[in-house]
Motif scaffolding. Structure first.
Motif, PDB file in Angstrom:
ATOM      1  N   ALA A 275       0.845  -1.190   0.000  1.00  0.00           N
ATOM      2  CA  ALA A 275       0.000   0.000   0.000  1.00  0.00           C
ATOM      3  C   ALA A 275       0.883   1.242   0.000  1.00  0.00           C
ATOM      4  O   ALA A 275       1.892   1.301   0.690  1.00  0.00           O
ATOM      5  N   VAL A 276       0.496   2.217  -0.810  1.00  0.00           N
ATOM      6  CA  VAL A 276       1.214   3.491  -0.836  1.00  0.00           C
ATOM      7  C   VAL A 276       0.656   4.355   0.289  1.00  0.00           C
ATOM      8  O   VAL A 276      -0.549   4.565   0.384  1.00  0.00           O
ATOM      9  N   THR A 277       1.543   4.846   1.146  1.00  0.00           N
ATOM     10  CA  THR A 277       1.089   5.645   2.284  1.00  0.00           C
ATOM     11  C   THR A 277       1.670   7.050   2.203  1.00  0.00           C
ATOM     12  O   THR A 277       2.645   7.303   1.508  1.00  0.00           O
ATOM     13  N   ALA A 278       1.045   7.970   2.925  1.00  0.00           N
ATOM     14  CA  ALA A 278       1.528   9.351   3.008  1.00  0.00           C
ATOM     15  C   ALA A 278       1.568   9.759   4.466  1.00  0.00           C
ATOM     16  O   ALA A 278       0.650   9.463   5.234  1.00  0.00           O
ATOM     17  N   ASP A 279       2.645  10.432   4.853  1.00  0.00           N
ATOM     18  CA  ASP A 279       2.800  10.866   6.240  1.00  0.00           C
ATOM     19  C   ASP A 279       2.352  12.304   6.455  1.00  0.00           C
ATOM     20  O   ASP A 279       2.148  12.725   7.592  1.00  0.00           O
ATOM     21  N   HIS A 280       2.225  13.061   5.357  1.00  0.00           N
ATOM     22  CA  HIS A 280       1.891  14.480   5.495  1.00  0.00           C
ATOM     23  C   HIS A 280       1.178  14.942   4.227  1.00  0.00           C
ATOM     24  O   HIS A 280       1.442  14.423   3.129  1.00  0.00           O
ATOM     25  N   PRO A 281       0.267  15.927   4.343  1.00  0.00           N
ATOM     26  CA  PRO A 281      -0.444  16.415   3.150  1.00  0.00           C
ATOM     27  C   PRO A 281       0.478  16.907   2.040  1.00  0.00           C
ATOM     28  O   PRO A 281       0.126  16.830   0.857  1.00  0.00           O
ATOM     29  N   SER A 282       1.647  17.404   2.391  1.00  0.00           N
ATOM     30  CA  SER A 282       2.562  17.910   1.364  1.00  0.00           C
ATOM     31  C   SER A 282       3.080  16.801   0.455  1.00  0.00           C
ATOM     32  O   SER A 282       3.616  17.075  -0.616  1.00  0.00           O
ATOM     33  N   CYS A 283       2.907  15.548   0.877  1.00  0.00           N
ATOM     34  CA  CYS A 283       3.380  14.409   0.088  1.00  0.00           C
ATOM     35  C   CYS A 283       2.252  13.742  -0.698  1.00  0.00           C
ATOM     36  O   CYS A 283       2.382  12.585  -1.120  1.00  0.00           O
ATOM     37  N   VAL A 284       1.131  14.467  -0.893  1.00  0.00           N
ATOM     38  CA  VAL A 284      -0.034  13.894  -1.574  1.00  0.00           C
ATOM     39  C   VAL A 284      -0.425  14.784  -2.753  1.00  0.00           C
ATOM     40  O   VAL A 284      -0.361  16.014  -2.670  1.00  0.00           O
ATOM     41  N   ARG A 285      -0.833  14.146  -3.858  1.00  0.00           N
ATOM     42  CA  ARG A 285      -1.454  14.851  -4.978  1.00  0.00           C
ATOM     43  C   ARG A 285      -2.725  14.087  -5.343  1.00  0.00           C
ATOM     44  O   ARG A 285      -2.667  12.884  -5.620  1.00  0.00           O
ATOM     45  N   ASN A 286      -3.853  14.773  -5.333  1.00  0.00           N
ATOM     46  CA  ASN A 286      -5.135  14.160  -5.686  1.00  0.00           C
ATOM     47  C   ASN A 286      -5.562  14.686  -7.047  1.00  0.00           C
ATOM     48  O   ASN A 286      -5.834  15.877  -7.207  1.00  0.00           O
ATOM     49  N   VAL A 287      -5.618  13.801  -8.029  1.00  0.00           N
ATOM     50  CA  VAL A 287      -5.827  14.212  -9.419  1.00  0.00           C
ATOM     51  C   VAL A 287      -6.992  13.434 -10.019  1.00  0.00           C
ATOM     52  O   VAL A 287      -7.002  12.192  -9.984  1.00  0.00           O
ATOM     53  N   VAL A 288      -7.961  14.149 -10.581  1.00  0.00           N
ATOM     54  CA  VAL A 288      -9.100  13.516 -11.245  1.00  0.00           C
ATOM     55  C   VAL A 288      -8.884  13.562 -12.755  1.00  0.00           C
ATOM     56  O   VAL A 288      -8.416  14.560 -13.299  1.00  0.00           O
ATOM     57  N   LEU A 289      -9.193  12.455 -13.426  1.00  0.00           N
ATOM     58  CA  LEU A 289      -9.091  12.394 -14.881  1.00  0.00           C
ATOM     59  C   LEU A 289     -10.471  12.620 -15.482  1.00  0.00           C
ATOM     60  O   LEU A 289     -11.433  11.924 -15.118  1.00  0.00           O
ATOM     61  N   VAL A 290     -10.559  13.575 -16.407  1.00  0.00           N
ATOM     62  CA  VAL A 290     -11.828  13.970 -17.012  1.00  0.00           C
ATOM     63  C   VAL A 290     -11.726  13.789 -18.520  1.00  0.00           C
ATOM     64  O   VAL A 290     -10.703  14.128 -19.126  1.00  0.00           O
ATOM     65  N   GLY A 291     -12.768  13.292 -19.129  1.00  0.00           N
ATOM     66  CA  GLY A 291     -12.787  13.139 -20.584  1.00  0.00           C
ATOM     67  C   GLY A 291     -13.940  12.263 -20.992  1.00  0.00           C
ATOM     68  O   GLY A 291     -14.467  11.477 -20.189  1.00  0.00           O
TER      69      GLY A 291
END
Length: 738
Positions: A15-31
């Motif tokens: 599992a990919v984990t993140a320790d802090h918000p600065s280490c996260v990117r939330n990206v939605v794909l639209v099309g």
């Protein structure tokens, strides 16, 4: 961008984990459907080392293996999360359906994301940028969401990267076409016998380097002499576009003065402009060839996502209140802050049960802790769906989805997403917060389902499971609405379109084991008297012992619409004993509810009791109820009966180019256009009154008329007399009904 050395995490199986918000990117794909979103996600997963060279997870499935319905239809029908890791950053890719019927899944993805990738197929030219896609772009622009464009299907014979980039600038850069520019140019290989030169890599405009993927591995080199002229021309335009959006106002003066702006400054300015949502780079991507480890452009795209897209720290947290509506201070994306998370999707797994995809906006969510669940009912429609829900629930296991797998997580920090098991009371759109500090998040808008699907259980065995199955469907998908119509006695599932309805039926059968029959949707008609009439009800029976004796005479006259049923007593001299007058009224009203001509409820009449007869022994409450019903039926037999149909107030929001077609179509549906008014964005609001019988499929038909850009709402206005020819058709159906 383009000259970094990347660490490939080899995340397959973990599992990919993140320790802090600065280490996260939330990206939605639209099309739109078929643009290549899911293929792009799989290519990015391969490049990030999350899957093997065959594109498979260790159990043999792919990252897009989520739902059997999607496999059968070869089309995405639900929002799916694919977490990856790149250069120490966790990237949550939200793959959304491109078909209009599943726009609810798209809006959930937009809610959970901090940036958007618009995927456009080079093979489809103008058709690759639909009106619906442009509308989503405008919605993202309205809230300042950062956006980039990814061009796919570059190997198609119709593909023309320069042309599709120009079309993207025209479609998405209405205010500033120079804010939509490519970061790379495609590198073409040798021309084949058919005259087609395949794309084998990219040429970086800022780095002035060539990235060749022909060998299956990304190799970097200097551009050739023949590549320099187009590179320099495109590079100058790109630099001017970046500098125009730069926060450093002196940069343009330095550039115009002949200064050579260094690469690092340009990249930093580019990333800031992208994160602020004012510059929208165009990139190209293609899946990896057989046996290759990287798809063309995937490294460059991951660089943009991790370097140019904002962290959750830069995304405002939705407004929150206490459950009673009391204002609360605006939250920030702080892992140590109060817990505030939101269910963005609900699904059912045959082995695990209910699984909730949750975006944590504040605080940290951990397994086995007790949270407060608070919800508005159906998302975006206030409290209409159900009353405000409040309950304490224990969080089950946290996990990261990967294809059909659920990989365990020990926590989910602010800004990240996770799947939560066994939240039995939480539905899509509900807020999870600390039990000692309950919060309620402002809901996001969802389209109202306006296509009715009337269903009934196929057999006795299905009757007991039908209600539970439908309730679970609605809990998972807030763009569905379940109605038990009291007038027609039909069970109606309201959907967004035909594909939406088909998927609902398929899930009922496959997931919940419920077979249903689809029946014609009925509209709640009414009956009323056309003119005054009289009737006599005689109920006299003698069968030994106490008999039945009741006679009553009534007069019926029509009333204005909306008056309902009035009952007036004008009996004199005790012809009908006082204790039986309510019985007559009860019988009249019971018969009115059943109808007097075609089986539809009778409304808008005044029934006056004039006279009658009673027997000292044989008269009874039941006898006078029967007599009252008989009197009403006799009056109806001698009078004209109008059928009344419901009329809806319809509001259609459509692009100016389609107004004429929409108004003509409404007229063909016996509609009356009552007004039009201009709306922002080159649209017109058309207001009309249309019989509900004529708009059962309007959700589907409007989409065709407006190329997917039209929207409408409807509200009941009143009942009106139906045209004689149509009325006769319904009477004939009533006469021949079994």
């Amino acid at each position: 961008m383009g000259d970094k050395a990347h660490a490939h995490p080899g995340a397959a199986g973990r599992a990919v984990t993140a320790d802090h918000p600065s280490c996260v990117r939330n990206v939605v794909l639209v099309g739109h459907s078929g643009s290549g979103k899911t293929t792009l996600v799989e290519a990015l997963a391969l490049t990030a080392g999350a899957v093997n060279r065959a594109g498979r997870v260790e159990d043999g499935t792919t990252v897009s293996d989520h739902d059997e319905t999607e496999h059968r239809r070869q089309r995405s029908v639900q929002l799916s999360l694919v977490p990856l890791a790149w250069d120490g950053i966790k990237v949550n890719l939200l793959d959304t359906p491109g078909y209009a019927d599943f726009v609810g899944e798209l809006r959930a993805g937009l809610r959970a994301a901090d940036a958007a990738l618009f995927v456009v197929s080079a093979a489809e030219g103008t058709e690759g940028i639909t009106g619906a896609t442009r509308m989503v772009w405008e919605e993202c622009a309205a809230v300042g969401m950062p956006r980039a464009i990814v061009v796919t299907h570059l190997d198609s014979a119709r593909a023309d990267f320069a042309d599709i980039t120009r079309r993207c600038a025209e479609a998405f850069g209405a205010d500033d076409p120079d804010a939509v520019l490519p970061l790379y140019l495609p590198l073409h290989g040798e021309q084949g016998p058919d005259g087609h030169a395949p794309v084998t890599g990219l040429i970086g405009l800022l780095s002035q380097r060539v990235y060749d993927y022909a060998s299956g591995e990304r190799k970097e080199s200097e551009p050739g002499a023949d590549q320099l002229p187009p590179l320099r021309e495109a590079r100058e335009k790109l630099i001017e576009g970046i500098i125009a959006e730069s926060e450093d106002e002196s940069l343009m003066d330095r550039y115009l003065g002949g200064e050579d702006i260094d690469f690092t400054t340009l990249v930093d300015d580019l990333e800031r402009a992208v994160a602020r949502g004012v510059f929208h780079p165009v990139l190209a991507a293609a899946p990896a060839a057989e046996g290759a480890r990287q798809g063309i452009g995937t490294v460059e795209l991951l660089e943009l996502v991790t370097g140019g897209f904002p962290t959750p720290l830069e995304h405002p947290v939705p407004a929150v209140t206490a459950p009673d509506g009391t204002a609360r201070a605006r939250l920030t994306c702080d892992p140590r802050g109060p817990l505030a998370a939101e269910v963005v999707k609900t699904a059912s797994d045959p082995y695990v049960g209910r699984i909730s995809l949750v975006r944590v906006f504040s605080g940290t969510l951990r397994p086995d802790e007790t949270v407060h669940v608070c919800g508005h009912g159906q998302v975006g429609r206030g409290h209409e769906g159900r009353s405000l829900l409040e309950a304490d629930e224990r969080v089950g296991a946290l996990s990261a989805p990967f294809g059909k797998q659920q990989r365990p997580l020990t926590r989910c920090v602010a800004g990240d997403m996770a799947c939560v098991a066994k939240l039995h009371r939480a539905e899509t759109g509900d807020t999870l917060s600390g039990k000692d500090g309950p919060l309620l998040m402002e809901p996001w808008d969802m389209p109202d389902p306006l296509l009715p699907l009337a269903v009934r259980a196929h057999g006795k065995a299905d009757e007991d499971k039908l209600s539970q199955g439908l309730s679970r469907l609605v809990a998972e998908d807030p763009t569905m609405r379940l109605e038990q119509n009291p007038d027609t006695q039909q069970l109606v599932l309201w959907c967004l379109g035909e594909a939406h309805a088909d998927v609902a039926l398929e899930r009922l059968r496959g997931r919940y084991g419920v077979q249903v029959d689809v029946v014609a949707h009925k509209v709640a008609l009414r009956e009323t008297f056309a003119d005054r009439a009289v009737g006599r009800g005689r109920h006299v029976k003698q069968s030994g012992g106490h008999g039945q004796y009741a006679i009553c005479e009534i007069e019926v006259e029509p009333l204005p619409g909306g008056s309902g049923i009035e009952f007036v007593d004008k009996v004199v001299g005790g012809a009908v004993p006082r204790q039986f007058i309510p019985s007559v009224e009860k019988g009249v009203r019971a018969q009115a509810a059943k109808g007097v001509a075609c089986g539809y409820a009778l409304v808008d009449v005044r029934v006056t009791l004039l006279d009658g007869k009673a027997h000292s022994v044989d008269s009874s409450d039941a006898a006078f109820q029967t007599a009252g019903a008989l009197a009403l039926r006799e009056a109806a037999a001698g009078a004209g009966i109008h059928l009344l149909e419901p009329v809806a107030e319809v509001r259609v929001l459509v692009g100016d180019d389609h107004v004429g077609a929409v108004m003509s179509d409404l007229s063909g549906r016996r509609g009356r256009v009552v007004g039009t008014e201009q709306a922002p964005g080159g649209r017109t609001l058309v207001r009309a009154e249309v019989p509900e019988i004529e708009i059962g499929r309007y959700a589907v038909d409007l989409r065709s008329l407006s190329q997917g850009t039209g929207r409408f709402s409807r509200a009941y206005a009143r009942h009106e007399p139906m045209p004689a020819q149509l009325s006769e058709r319904f009477r004939e159906q009533a006469r021949t009904a079994p």
